[in-house]
Enzyme design. Structure first.
Site, PDB file in Angstrom:
ATOM      1  N   SER A 131      49.370  28.418  -3.947  1.00  0.00           N
ATOM      2  CA  SER A 131      50.621  27.866  -4.489  1.00  0.00           C
ATOM      3  C   SER A 131      51.822  28.762  -4.227  1.00  0.00           C
ATOM      4  CB  SER A 131      50.446  27.699  -6.002  1.00  0.00           C
ATOM      5  OG  SER A 131      51.691  27.514  -6.626  1.00  0.00           O
ATOM      6  N   GLU A 133      53.879  29.403  -6.344  1.00  0.00           N
ATOM      7  CA  GLU A 133      54.041  30.218  -7.553  1.00  0.00           C
ATOM      8  C   GLU A 133      53.627  31.667  -7.300  1.00  0.00           C
ATOM      9  OE1 GLU A 133      54.980  29.925 -11.036  1.00  0.00           O
ATOM     10  OE2 GLU A 133      56.193  28.429 -10.032  1.00  0.00           O
ATOM     11  N   TYR A 154      49.239  31.759 -14.408  1.00  0.00           N
ATOM     12  CA  TYR A 154      48.835  30.814 -13.350  1.00  0.00           C
ATOM     13  C   TYR A 154      49.074  31.434 -11.971  1.00  0.00           C
ATOM     14  CZ  TYR A 154      49.186  26.853 -10.133  1.00  0.00           C
ATOM     15  OH  TYR A 154      49.042  26.019  -9.053  1.00  0.00           O
TER      16      TYR A 154
END
Ligand code: NAP
Ligand code: F7E
Length: 337
Positions: A131, A133, A154
């Protein structure tokens, strides 16, 4: 003989689109189903085939990324050519409330699946859902060489999954790839992610069912693409001769406020009348700006984004209005979008 794939996270947004894509390509698709006290197959009900189906090409199996033995058994039973690891606790804000659970499912879950492949002895390729992120506070544009600086449990868990995938490629010669996907959305997006929360509210406010929408930080910049296009990139990565890692993004930035304005305009509404701030939706540490550079995926996979954030806002509002109209009139809600 067609190929066989195993998908973790098949009941999620991406899993449902990927299952459709692979079935259309003639694959037999096995999906990992989490035990739940209520039905959790809404996104794949339209392609579901029951155990009595004479020529089943979609088969669901109860298993969980927290149960390594179940993963080994499932791999031995299904002998997939390709594994897609899309299962995760995928909500960034929620990961601050459940950091250990998120690390276990999203981080260690990836390692369990990689190790289960080794333990089962099955010769397969694996796609890891990495991701944007992971880039966290490293400024855009972000590409495959950009350093990671995750800003949430996460993001940290995804970094662990990313490096575990690279390590299994280097240590064991596994065909293991990371798709570093930037935000991608659709009418099937979970209702608590910001885009869907907004488009669903537009439909409900328009129908007189809601009069306020509470949001957090409107200044965050994201690179929003369309999920059905992003699952094509996942498949393309596993068709290459050599395993590698790829950024998948549109390269086009927009703020949450931009998306909000476009979605409300698509519903014929002025967002300022309805939207209020609630700090509850802020994160302890925010990711201010994610904008990807998909040049490598374009060059090596021949993949290109076709849908950008404004069009995405419009198609999601249209889908949420259609679904709400159907619900209010008692008709069946369509999911095959
Ligand atoms: P999603 O809609 O939240 O779906 C997550 C899936 O994971 C669901 O099928 C969920 O099952 C399953 N799952 C959760 N915990 C599990 C566990 N312990 N064992 C097995 N399965 C479990 O996510 P998505 O948007 O489709 O994203 C797919 C993957 O890409 C995720 O790994 C996500 O982190 C990653 N990703 C997403 C984006 C994005 O913008 N969408 C961007 C980059 C990366 P239930 O249906 O039972 O909850
Ligand atoms: O937040 C802001 C919030 O939750 C986007 C996941 O798929 O993409 C997703 O993670 C932005 C953030 O997505 C609300 O602070 C404001 O800046 O839709 P989101 P995300 O955190 O970017 C990445 C790539 C993934 O991998 C993840 O799995 O919107 N925001 N107000 C809000 N966000 C939410 N959820 N709710 C609000 O009320």
């Amino acid at each position: 003989m067609g190929k066989t794939a195993l998908i973790s996270g098949i009941t999620g947004q991406d899993g449902s689109y990927l299952a459709e894509l692979l079935l259309a390509k003639g694959y037999t698709v096995h999906g990992l189903l989490r035990r739940s006290s209520s039905f959790n197959t809404e996104r794949i009900d339209h392609i579901y085939q029951g155990p009595q189906h004479p020529e089943r090409t979609l088969v669901l199996h109860h298993a969980d990324l927290s149960d390594g033995v179940a993963l080994v058994n499932l791999l031995r039973e299904t002998e997939p050519d390709e594994v897609y690891n899309l299962g995760a606790q995928s909500h960034v804000r929620v990961s601050f409330d459940t950091p250990l659970y998120t690390a276990d499912t999203t981080g260690l879950g990836t390692l369990r699946l990689l190790e289960a492949i080794r333990a089962s002895g099955v010769d397969t390729r694996i796609y890891q859902a990495s991701s944007s992120e992971m880039f966290g506070s490293t400024p855009p544009p972000q590409n495959e060489d950009t350093p990671f600086h995750p800003r949430s449990p996460y993001g940290c868990a995804k970094v662990y999954g990313y490096w575990s995938t690279v390590n299994y490629r280097e240590a064991y010669g596994m065909f293991a790839v990371n798709g570093i996907l930037f935000n991608h959305e659709s009418p099937r997006r979970g209702e608590t992610f910001v885009t869907r929360k907004i488009t669903r509210a537009v439909a409900r406010i328009g129908a007189g069912l809601q009069d306020r929408l509470y949001l957090g930080n409107l200044d965050a910049v994201r690179d929003w693409g369309y999920a059905p296009e992003y699952v094509e990139a996942m498949w393309l990565m596993l068709q290459r001769d050599e395993p590698d890692d790829y950024v998948v993004a549109t390269g086009v930035p927009a703020t949450v406020r931009d998306f909000l304005q476009a979605a409300f305009a698509a519903g014929g509404l002025e967002w300022e009348r309805y939207v209020r701030f609630d700090p509850k939706y802020e994160r302890p540490s925010e990711v201010d700006a994610l904008v990807g550079d998909p040049a490598k995926a374009e060059r090596l996979l021949g993949w290109r984004p076709r849908t950008h954030w404004r069009e995405l806002a419009e198609l999601m509002v249209a889908a949420d209005r259609e679904a709400l109209d159907a619900e209010l009139s008692g008709a069946t809600v369509r999911i095959d979008r």
